[in-house]
Motif scaffolding. Structure first.
Motif, mmCIF file in Angstrom:
data_model
loop_
_atom_site.group_PDB
_atom_site.id
_atom_site.type_symbol
_atom_site.label_atom_id
_atom_site.label_comp_id
_atom_site.label_asym_id
_atom_site.label_seq_id
_atom_site.Cartn_x
_atom_site.Cartn_y
_atom_site.Cartn_z
ATOM 1 N N ILE A 140 0.842 -1.203 0.000
ATOM 2 C CA ILE A 140 0.000 0.000 0.000
ATOM 3 C C ILE A 140 0.876 1.252 0.000
ATOM 4 C CG2 ILE A 140 -1.639 1.356 1.375
ATOM 5 C CD1 ILE A 140 -2.838 -1.286 2.336
ATOM 6 N N GLU A 141 1.923 1.238 0.809
ATOM 7 C CA GLU A 141 2.802 2.406 0.891
ATOM 8 C C GLU A 141 3.668 2.553 -0.353
ATOM 9 O OE1 GLU A 141 2.015 4.429 3.254
ATOM 10 O OE2 GLU A 141 0.652 2.868 3.971
ATOM 11 N N HIS A 142 3.898 1.463 -1.077
ATOM 12 C CA HIS A 142 4.620 1.565 -2.350
ATOM 13 C C HIS A 142 3.856 2.465 -3.316
ATOM 14 C CE1 HIS A 142 7.255 -2.351 -2.114
ATOM 15 N NE2 HIS A 142 7.527 -1.471 -1.160
ATOM 16 N N VAL A 143 2.540 2.302 -3.363
ATOM 17 C CA VAL A 143 1.727 3.134 -4.248
ATOM 18 C C VAL A 143 1.776 4.594 -3.785
ATOM 19 C CG1 VAL A 143 -0.567 3.511 -5.211
ATOM 20 C CG2 VAL A 143 0.208 1.181 -4.728
ATOM 21 N N ALA A 144 1.664 4.800 -2.469
ATOM 22 C CA ALA A 144 1.720 6.163 -1.930
ATOM 23 C C ALA A 144 3.071 6.808 -2.223
ATOM 24 C CB ALA A 144 1.451 6.138 -0.430
ATOM 25 N N LEU A 145 4.146 6.037 -2.088
ATOM 26 C CA LEU A 145 5.485 6.571 -2.379
ATOM 27 C C LEU A 145 5.624 6.916 -3.865
ATOM 28 C CD1 LEU A 145 8.404 7.156 -1.375
ATOM 29 C CD2 LEU A 145 8.958 4.804 -2.052
ATOM 30 N N PHE A 146 5.116 6.072 -4.721
ATOM 31 C CA PHE A 146 5.171 6.318 -6.159
ATOM 32 C C PHE A 146 4.501 7.644 -6.500
ATOM 33 C CE2 PHE A 146 3.341 5.202 -10.508
ATOM 34 C CZ PHE A 146 4.534 5.430 -11.186
ATOM 35 N N ARG A 147 3.335 7.896 -5.894
ATOM 36 C CA ARG A 147 2.635 9.159 -6.117
ATOM 37 C C ARG A 147 3.510 10.342 -5.687
ATOM 38 N NH1 ARG A 147 -2.812 9.708 -6.806
ATOM 39 N NH2 ARG A 147 -3.992 7.781 -7.101
ATOM 40 N N ARG A 148 4.133 10.231 -4.530
ATOM 41 C CA ARG A 148 4.924 11.349 -4.009
ATOM 42 C C ARG A 148 6.152 11.620 -4.878
ATOM 43 N NH1 ARG A 148 4.369 11.435 2.559
ATOM 44 N NH2 ARG A 148 2.251 10.595 2.636
ATOM 45 N N ILE A 149 6.794 10.575 -5.327
ATOM 46 C CA ILE A 149 7.995 10.767 -6.145
ATOM 47 C C ILE A 149 7.627 11.398 -7.483
ATOM 48 C CG2 ILE A 149 9.821 9.553 -7.383
ATOM 49 C CD1 ILE A 149 9.857 7.566 -4.999
ATOM 50 N N LEU A 150 6.568 10.910 -8.106
ATOM 51 C CA LEU A 150 6.111 11.517 -9.361
ATOM 52 C C LEU A 150 5.731 12.975 -9.150
ATOM 53 C CD1 LEU A 150 3.753 8.776 -10.864
ATOM 54 C CD2 LEU A 150 5.930 9.553 -11.824
ATOM 55 N N PHE A 151 4.980 13.236 -8.099
ATOM 56 C CA PHE A 151 4.502 14.588 -7.853
ATOM 57 C C PHE A 151 5.648 15.557 -7.621
ATOM 58 C CE2 PHE A 151 3.186 17.980 -4.953
ATOM 59 C CZ PHE A 151 2.196 18.572 -5.718
ATOM 60 N N ASN A 152 6.601 15.190 -6.806
ATOM 61 C CA ASN A 152 7.709 16.097 -6.518
ATOM 62 C C ASN A 152 8.581 16.340 -7.741
ATOM 63 O OD1 ASN A 152 7.693 17.049 -3.654
ATOM 64 N ND2 ASN A 152 7.469 14.861 -3.273
ATOM 65 N N PHE A 153 8.675 15.358 -8.617
ATOM 66 C CA PHE A 153 9.366 15.587 -9.886
ATOM 67 C C PHE A 153 8.588 16.584 -10.734
ATOM 68 C CE2 PHE A 153 9.775 14.430 -14.424
ATOM 69 C CZ PHE A 153 11.111 14.761 -14.610
ATOM 70 N N ILE A 154 7.275 16.402 -10.815
ATOM 71 C CA ILE A 154 6.419 17.267 -11.631
ATOM 72 C C ILE A 154 6.501 18.725 -11.191
ATOM 73 C CG2 ILE A 154 3.977 17.890 -11.929
ATOM 74 C CD1 ILE A 154 4.761 15.911 -13.971
ATOM 75 N N ILE A 155 6.526 18.966 -9.867
ATOM 76 C CA ILE A 155 6.498 20.360 -9.395
ATOM 77 C C ILE A 155 7.888 20.961 -9.228
ATOM 78 C CG2 ILE A 155 4.298 19.983 -8.227
ATOM 79 C CD1 ILE A 155 5.967 20.266 -5.531
ATOM 80 N N GLY A 156 8.936 20.195 -9.485
ATOM 81 C CA GLY A 156 10.279 20.753 -9.366
ATOM 82 C C GLY A 156 10.806 20.797 -7.947
ATOM 83 N N ASN A 157 10.395 19.834 -7.115
ATOM 84 C CA ASN A 157 10.913 19.764 -5.743
ATOM 85 C C ASN A 157 12.138 18.863 -5.729
ATOM 86 O OD1 ASN A 157 11.424 19.649 -3.030
ATOM 87 N ND2 ASN A 157 9.465 18.760 -2.444
ATOM 88 N N GLU A 158 13.318 19.486 -5.716
ATOM 89 C CA GLU A 158 14.550 18.699 -5.753
ATOM 90 C C GLU A 158 15.199 18.598 -4.374
ATOM 91 O OE1 GLU A 158 16.770 22.149 -4.982
ATOM 92 O OE2 GLU A 158 17.814 20.297 -5.428
#
Length: 309
Positions: free
Chosen positions: A177-195
């Protein structure tokens, strides 16, 4: 058109906050008075209280409660319910940047605490976020990934996304379950430019005897806040911190490391792609200046073009 600095809903001519935004803070709150400190006064308060507060990175932080009698935030040294972050004297528009970034994350079904912007006595903006690591004065069990991987503040960048996955596999109750949540966070932070998503920006929390990813925090577009950003990810993915591609997120991370099914991956990607116009609209409603909005949207567009051909 003016928008609520908490919900980004349209405001009536005499409103500073929407009724929905005020209810988000408390059903009993009818108005929110300006924070009785300027940005400089808040920074001074944070430095003076530094022995009692955790000051992380470049953003000074203050602890506060919402006083319903005074209808404003009040600074405290203990038993706080909110964290306040004033404007930085080094990096531009961080409160407005973080407020909209966290709201975008919420639209992508990432759990975020109640948050928003409060006006200050001199017309400035301070970011507020509700604490999720305690209920009343009782602390909730929580550990950040630096602690869980035997790192500290000085070594919080000495890791990788693959090691973040291993921490989840070792410590959470339901890893998949947390793998899916982590995947969302990693994609999102890439999309918004959070390095700047280092180890201390990931945490686990224990709720009802279940260890899971804590609500998101410290999400902001660091690429537009920094003068010369040099990386796209604080922690390498597939041994890369730059020039990340769709294959790094899908073929390598999602399939190889997170073991996500094709249907889950496709559902997440379709959802993220559909949110692009909504994200752009919300950014336009934000309290950043026009130039910062343009820079944010430009980063968003460039990152979307790499994930969605």
């Amino acid at each position: 058109m003016r928008y609520c600095p908490i919900t980004y809903d349209p405001l009536e001519p005499n409103e500073l906050y929407s009724a929905k935004g005020l209810r988000q803070l408390s059903p009993r709150l009818k108005m929110l008075e300006p924070l009785p400190y300027s940005a400089q006064e808040q920074r001074t308060e944070a430095i003076n209280r530094a022995t009692k507060l955790s000051i992380q990175g470049v953003q000074l932080k203050l602890s506060a409660i919402l006083d319903l009698h005074q209808q404003t935030f009040v600074l405290v040294d203990q038993n706080s319910a909110y964290i306040l972050k004033p404007e930085s004297d080094t990096y531009p528009e961080l409160p407005a940047n973080e407020a909209i970034s966290m709201s975008l994350a919420e639209r992508f079904n990432i759990e975020v605490p109640s948050h928003g912007l409060v006006f200050t006595k001199d017309g400035g903006l301070t970011y507020f976020i509700k604490r999720f690591d305690r209920i009343n004065s009782n602390k909730i069990a929580m550990e950040d990934f630096a602690q869980l991987s035997c790192n500290d503040r000085d070594t919080k960048y000495n890791s990788s996304i693959e090691k973040v996955v291993k921490v989840i596999d070792e410590f959470v109750t339901f890893p998949q379950i947390e793998h899916v949540a982590l995947f969302r966070r990693i994609l999102f932070n890439f999309i918004i430019g959070n390095e700047d998503m280092h180890l201390k920006n990931y945490s686990l929390i224990k709720r009802n005897d279940i260890w899971q990813l804590a609500p998101a925090y410290d999400f902001l577009n660091t690429t537009i806040a920094l003068k010369n950003p040099v990386e796209e990810s604080a922690l390498p993915i597939n041994s890369k911190k730059n020039k990340l591609k769709r294959e790094d997120f899908i073929d390598y991370l999602a399939i190889k490391y997170l073991k996500l099914t094709t249907k889950i991956i496709d559902d997440v990607m379709v959802e993220l792609n559909s949110l692009k116009p909504i994200f752009i609209d919300l950014i336009e409603r934000s309290y950043m200046t026009s130039s910062m909005k343009e820079a944010y949207v430009r980063i968003l567009g460039e990152r979307y073009s790499r994930l969605f051909v």
